[in-house]
Design an enzyme around this catalytic site. Structure first.
Site, mmCIF file in Angstrom:
data_model
loop_
_atom_site.group_PDB
_atom_site.id
_atom_site.type_symbol
_atom_site.label_atom_id
_atom_site.label_comp_id
_atom_site.label_asym_id
_atom_site.label_seq_id
_atom_site.Cartn_x
_atom_site.Cartn_y
_atom_site.Cartn_z
ATOM 1 N N CYS A 8 1.153 -1.286 -0.230
ATOM 2 C CA CYS A 8 -0.090 0.105 0.049
ATOM 3 C C CYS A 8 1.328 1.367 -0.080
ATOM 4 O O CYS A 8 1.969 1.181 -0.146
ATOM 5 C CB CYS A 8 -1.153 -0.073 0.971
ATOM 6 S SG CYS A 8 -0.068 -0.453 2.801
ATOM 7 N N ASN A 11 2.533 1.326 3.831
ATOM 8 C CA ASN A 11 2.709 0.185 5.361
ATOM 9 C C ASN A 11 2.137 0.951 6.263
ATOM 10 O O ASN A 11 3.150 -0.323 7.474
ATOM 11 C CB ASN A 11 3.776 -0.682 4.519
ATOM 12 C CG ASN A 11 4.514 -1.772 5.337
ATOM 13 O OD1 ASN A 11 5.435 -1.813 5.578
ATOM 14 N ND2 ASN A 11 3.237 -2.277 4.768
ATOM 15 N N CYS A 13 -1.414 0.914 7.107
ATOM 16 C CA CYS A 13 -2.657 0.458 7.546
ATOM 17 C C CYS A 13 -2.966 -1.036 7.171
ATOM 18 O O CYS A 13 -3.177 -1.852 7.335
ATOM 19 C CB CYS A 13 -4.177 1.878 6.857
ATOM 20 S SG CYS A 13 -3.518 3.180 8.535
ATOM 21 N N ARG A 14 -2.859 -0.533 5.785
ATOM 22 C CA ARG A 14 -3.680 -1.677 4.633
ATOM 23 C C ARG A 14 -2.967 -3.248 4.491
ATOM 24 O O ARG A 14 -3.495 -3.991 4.808
ATOM 25 C CB ARG A 14 -4.784 -1.245 3.272
ATOM 26 C CG ARG A 14 -5.291 0.300 3.458
ATOM 27 C CD ARG A 14 -5.802 0.557 2.009
ATOM 28 N NE ARG A 14 -4.495 1.798 1.711
ATOM 29 C CZ ARG A 14 -4.301 2.273 0.889
ATOM 30 N NH1 ARG A 14 -4.899 1.838 -0.702
ATOM 31 N NH2 ARG A 14 -3.471 2.790 0.264
ATOM 32 N N SER A 15 -1.372 -2.918 4.006
ATOM 33 C CA SER A 15 -1.324 -3.889 3.529
ATOM 34 C C SER A 15 -0.674 -4.870 4.709
ATOM 35 O O SER A 15 -0.266 -5.671 4.456
ATOM 36 C CB SER A 15 0.459 -3.104 2.687
ATOM 37 O OG SER A 15 1.280 -2.184 3.646
ATOM 38 N N ASP A 124 -8.200 3.594 1.142
ATOM 39 C CA ASP A 124 -6.570 3.877 2.403
ATOM 40 C C ASP A 124 -7.648 5.263 3.010
ATOM 41 O O ASP A 124 -8.560 5.810 3.018
ATOM 42 C CB ASP A 124 -6.193 6.173 1.511
ATOM 43 C CG ASP A 124 -4.953 5.709 2.365
ATOM 44 O OD1 ASP A 124 -5.233 5.971 3.242
ATOM 45 O OD2 ASP A 124 -4.289 6.957 1.906
HETATM 46 P P1 4NP Z 1 -1.741 2.553 3.982
HETATM 47 O O1 4NP Z 1 -2.147 4.379 4.652
HETATM 48 O O2 4NP Z 1 -1.360 3.081 2.688
HETATM 49 O O3 4NP Z 1 -2.380 2.023 4.085
HETATM 50 O O4 4NP Z 1 -0.471 2.200 4.958
HETATM 51 C C1 4NP Z 1 -1.668 5.655 4.469
HETATM 52 C C2 4NP Z 1 -0.713 5.913 5.319
HETATM 53 C C3 4NP Z 1 0.411 6.877 5.326
HETATM 54 C C4 4NP Z 1 -0.126 7.692 4.650
HETATM 55 C C5 4NP Z 1 -0.725 7.917 3.506
HETATM 56 C C6 4NP Z 1 -2.245 6.824 3.578
HETATM 57 N N1 4NP Z 1 0.745 8.579 4.213
HETATM 58 O O5 4NP Z 1 0.923 9.703 4.211
HETATM 59 O O6 4NP Z 1 1.652 8.775 5.530
#
Ligand code: 4NP
Length: 154
Positions: A8, A11, A13-15, A124
């Site tokens: 994702c 890294n 939340c989702r992945s 997201d």
């Molecule tokens: P993820 O969520 O891609 O599911 O881990 C996010 C985590 C951090 C950010 C964006 C999305 N960020 O912009 O820091």
């Protein structure tokens, strides 16, 4: 041995949630020794950090414990993993742009494995509220089960 890398953006939340749910299913089906499972992000902003507190809290409400520490995806991953699985169209574009020609990894999009939900991505949840995190878990439980069914059938 089949190797699977979930991707994702951050890294956190989702992945890491996908990695944890997929590993839970693999263990439950007695296939632990047959899979290598990891996750990584397209940005290195959160490198070395635990998953987002909100993601870990919602995970634990569903009986999952996320231990992964964030790491960015690297070119070597395209030679190391059989399957690299992105969470949304933006992830897929970035992975296609990074993938060396003729590399081992097959790129797949997580939403293509959904069977009980209609969604063209795993959205997201970072800037949203509790509902977004719950939705991610529901989508990932659905998609991970179908993904594992398909990998067992190949
Ligand atoms: P993820 O969520 O891609 O599911 O881990 C996010 C985590 C951090 C950010 C964006 C999305 N960020 O912009 O820091």
């Amino acid at each position: 041995m089949t190797s699977v890398l979930f991707i994702c953006l951050g890294n956190i939340c989702r992945s890491p949630m996908a990695e944890t749910i997929f590993r839970h299913l693999v263990d439950e089906r007695g296939l632990t020794a047959e899979f290598e499972i990891d996750s990584a992000g397209l940005i290195d902003y959160h490198e070395g950090e635990k998953a987002d507190d909100r993601m870990r809290r919602h995970a634990s409400m569903h009986g999952y414990h996320i231990t992964h520490l964030s790491r960015p995806v690297e070119i070597a991953d395209f030679a190391r993993f059989d399957y690299i699985i992105g969470m949304d169209a933006q992830n897929m574009r970035a992975l296609r742009a990074m993938q060396p020609a003729g590399s081992r990894a097959q790129l797949l999009e997580m939403a293509s494995f959904l069977c009980h939900h209609e969604s063209d991505s795993i959205p997201d949840p970072y800037y949203g509220g509790d509902k977004g995190f719950e939705h991610v878990i529901a989508l990932l439980e659905d998609a991970c089960a179908v993904l594992l069914d398909e990998l067992q059938a190949t």
